[in-house]
Design a protein around this motif. Structure first.
Motif, short mmCIF file in Angstrom:
data_model
loop_
_atom_site.label_atom_id
_atom_site.label_comp_id
_atom_site.label_asym_id
_atom_site.label_seq_id
_atom_site.Cartn_x
_atom_site.Cartn_y
_atom_site.Cartn_z
N LEU A 210 1.90 -20.00 -10.06
CA LEU A 210 2.65 -19.12 -9.16
C LEU A 210 3.47 -18.00 -10.04
O LEU A 210 3.56 -17.00 -9.55
CB LEU A 210 3.51 -20.17 -8.80
CG LEU A 210 3.06 -20.90 -7.40
CD1 LEU A 210 4.12 -22.02 -7.04
CD2 LEU A 210 2.49 -20.16 -6.50
N ALA A 211 3.87 -18.56 -11.46
CA ALA A 211 4.78 -17.47 -12.11
C ALA A 211 3.69 -16.27 -12.42
O ALA A 211 3.86 -15.14 -12.33
CB ALA A 211 5.05 -18.18 -13.39
N ALA A 212 2.51 -16.65 -12.74
CA ALA A 212 1.32 -15.52 -13.03
C ALA A 212 1.02 -14.84 -12.03
O ALA A 212 0.83 -13.51 -12.12
CB ALA A 212 0.02 -16.31 -13.55
N PHE A 213 1.03 -15.53 -10.82
CA PHE A 213 0.68 -14.55 -9.31
C PHE A 213 1.86 -13.80 -9.03
O PHE A 213 1.75 -12.56 -8.64
CB PHE A 213 0.40 -15.65 -8.30
CG PHE A 213 0.79 -15.06 -6.88
CD1 PHE A 213 -0.23 -14.59 -6.21
CD2 PHE A 213 1.86 -15.31 -6.03
CE1 PHE A 213 -0.36 -13.89 -5.17
CE2 PHE A 213 2.20 -14.77 -4.94
CZ PHE A 213 1.05 -14.01 -4.36
N ALA A 214 2.97 -14.14 -9.43
CA ALA A 214 4.27 -13.29 -8.86
C ALA A 214 4.19 -12.22 -9.94
O ALA A 214 4.46 -10.87 -9.54
CB ALA A 214 5.48 -14.19 -9.21
N THR B 210 1.46 -9.63 -8.78
CA THR B 210 1.79 -9.17 -7.61
C THR B 210 2.93 -7.92 -7.89
O THR B 210 2.80 -6.90 -7.20
CB THR B 210 2.53 -10.03 -6.56
OG1 THR B 210 1.71 -11.10 -6.19
CG2 THR B 210 3.12 -9.32 -5.24
N MET B 211 3.70 -8.05 -8.84
CA MET B 211 4.81 -6.92 -9.23
C MET B 211 4.18 -5.77 -9.84
O MET B 211 4.49 -4.75 -9.82
CB MET B 211 5.83 -7.49 -9.96
CG MET B 211 6.69 -8.65 -9.04
SD MET B 211 8.21 -9.02 -10.00
CE MET B 211 7.39 -10.00 -11.40
N ARG B 212 2.87 -5.99 -10.89
CA ARG B 212 2.62 -5.20 -11.56
C ARG B 212 1.27 -4.34 -11.09
O ARG B 212 0.67 -3.29 -11.92
CB ARG B 212 2.43 -5.66 -12.96
CG ARG B 212 1.51 -6.78 -13.21
CD ARG B 212 1.32 -7.30 -14.78
NE ARG B 212 0.95 -6.18 -15.59
CZ ARG B 212 -0.24 -5.99 -15.95
NH1 ARG B 212 -1.34 -6.88 -15.39
NH2 ARG B 212 -0.80 -5.12 -16.72
N THR B 213 0.68 -4.87 -10.08
CA THR B 213 -0.63 -4.35 -9.82
C THR B 213 -0.58 -3.36 -8.60
O THR B 213 0.13 -3.60 -7.83
CB THR B 213 -1.59 -5.56 -9.14
OG1 THR B 213 -1.68 -6.62 -10.26
CG2 THR B 213 -3.11 -5.10 -8.95
N SER B 214 -1.11 -2.15 -8.93
CA SER B 214 -1.18 -1.20 -7.86
C SER B 214 -2.35 -1.44 -6.77
O SER B 214 -3.07 -2.33 -6.72
CB SER B 214 -1.51 0.25 -8.55
OG SER B 214 -2.65 0.15 -8.91
N LYS C 218 -3.26 2.51 4.51
CA LYS C 218 -4.69 2.16 4.42
C LYS C 218 -5.09 1.59 2.90
O LYS C 218 -6.10 1.14 2.95
CB LYS C 218 -5.53 3.46 4.37
CG LYS C 218 -5.63 4.10 5.71
CD LYS C 218 -5.98 3.14 6.97
CE LYS C 218 -5.89 3.98 8.42
NZ LYS C 218 -6.19 2.97 9.37
N SER C 219 -4.14 1.59 1.96
CA SER C 219 -4.47 0.90 0.73
C SER C 219 -3.45 -0.08 0.25
O SER C 219 -2.43 0.43 -0.47
CB SER C 219 -4.43 1.87 -0.41
OG SER C 219 -5.64 2.79 -0.10
N PRO C 220 -3.16 -1.14 1.07
CA PRO C 220 -2.09 -2.08 0.81
C PRO C 220 -2.02 -2.64 -0.62
O PRO C 220 -3.17 -2.68 -1.09
CB PRO C 220 -2.27 -3.02 2.00
CG PRO C 220 -3.76 -2.91 2.37
CD PRO C 220 -4.08 -1.71 2.11
N SER C 221 -1.05 -3.16 -0.99
CA SER C 221 -0.87 -3.77 -2.19
C SER C 221 -0.66 -5.26 -2.12
O SER C 221 -0.62 -5.77 -1.07
CB SER C 221 0.33 -3.17 -3.25
OG SER C 221 1.45 -3.71 -2.33
N TYR C 222 -0.55 -6.00 -3.30
CA TYR C 222 -0.49 -7.48 -3.04
C TYR C 222 0.92 -7.96 -2.45
O TYR C 222 0.99 -8.96 -1.54
CB TYR C 222 -0.41 -8.15 -4.38
CG TYR C 222 -1.78 -8.26 -4.92
CD1 TYR C 222 -2.75 -9.14 -4.14
CD2 TYR C 222 -2.40 -8.13 -5.99
CE1 TYR C 222 -4.09 -9.32 -4.37
CE2 TYR C 222 -3.65 -8.55 -6.70
CZ TYR C 222 -4.26 -9.09 -5.64
OH TYR C 222 -5.87 -9.28 -6.40
N VAL C 223 1.87 -6.92 -2.30
CA VAL C 223 3.04 -7.20 -1.68
C VAL C 223 3.03 -7.17 -0.33
O VAL C 223 3.38 -8.15 0.39
CB VAL C 223 4.24 -6.30 -2.15
CG1 VAL C 223 5.45 -6.54 -1.34
CG2 VAL C 223 4.50 -6.38 -3.57
#
Length: 222
Positions: free
Chosen positions: A54-58, A61-65, A159-164
């Protein structure tokens, strides 16, 4: 056999965080004290695998465009459905292990604080894990669809949503068992949302029941 090996290799390459968390949890199970009960070792090992994931997922999520999400999502294939079933099933089984361990808390007051603590961590971790898995799954379904038939429609013409954005959609279903301002546009996506809604409904009921059980245990111990 070679195709099976290739499949595992593909899973390892495309989902290194999940594989690393699984290996960490499995190793932890065998390193934990042998005098612990089987369910206690399972629950602790589960948490030692889930929380780093979950920490890696967070962090991801924060750093991936949005472009990064597109690239990761397109790498996944139909095997993601099988992994979803396995991991969500494991999350449900963790609740079953909690029930068994809570029964021991009533018989062993000295170990009750530890059991209640690991219960709380497991419940929260398993609930968040389901949201994280569906976040990845929704991203995969969205970016693997043709541009003229996108399964989700986000507000403001995004049209280009992020992980957030996908996490917002997934966690809204986990919390409220309903969608919000993101529109579901295809039958396949409606089926996926329906499965998550039913899963989270019963998961939330289980959490409520475990919470009442823990509250009763605390009250009875005073």
């Amino acid at each position: 056999m070679s195709s099976l090996v290739a499949r595992f290799r593909q899973v390892g390459l495309h989902r290194p965080r999940l594989i690393a968390a699984t290996v960490a949890g499995a190793i932890s199970f065998f390193l934990l004290p042998k005098d612990w009960t089987f369910t206690a070792r399972v629950l602790v090992a589960w948490n030692l695998g889930v929380w780093p994931y979950l920490a890696a997922f967070a962090w991801l999520t924060m750093r991936t465009s949005a472009e990064g999400v597109r690239g990761i999502a397109k790498q996944e294939d139909a095997s993601s459905v099988g992994l979803m079933v396995v991991m969500c099933g494991a999350a449900i089984l963790s609740l079953a292990a909690i029930v068994a361990e809570l029964g021991r808390a009533n018989d062993s007051p000295d170990s009750a604080p530890f059991i209640y603590a690991i219960t709380a961590l497991t419940v929260v971790g398993s609930w968040l894990l389901i949201g994280a898995l569906y976040t990845f799954h929704y991203a995969h379904l969205y970016y693997s669809s043709p541009a003229h038939r996108l399964p989700l429609e986000f507000p403001e013409g995004l049209k280009s949503p992020s992980y957030v954005d996908f996490m917002y959609f997934a966690l809204t279903i986990s919390v409220a068992v309903q969608t919000s301002d993101v529109s579901v546009r295809t039958t396949a996506m409606r089926a996926t949302v329906m499965v998550q809604s039913v899963l989270c409904f019963f998961f939330n009921l289980a959490i409520l029941g475990l919470s009442i059980n823990m509250a009763a245990g605390f009250a009875g111990g005073r």
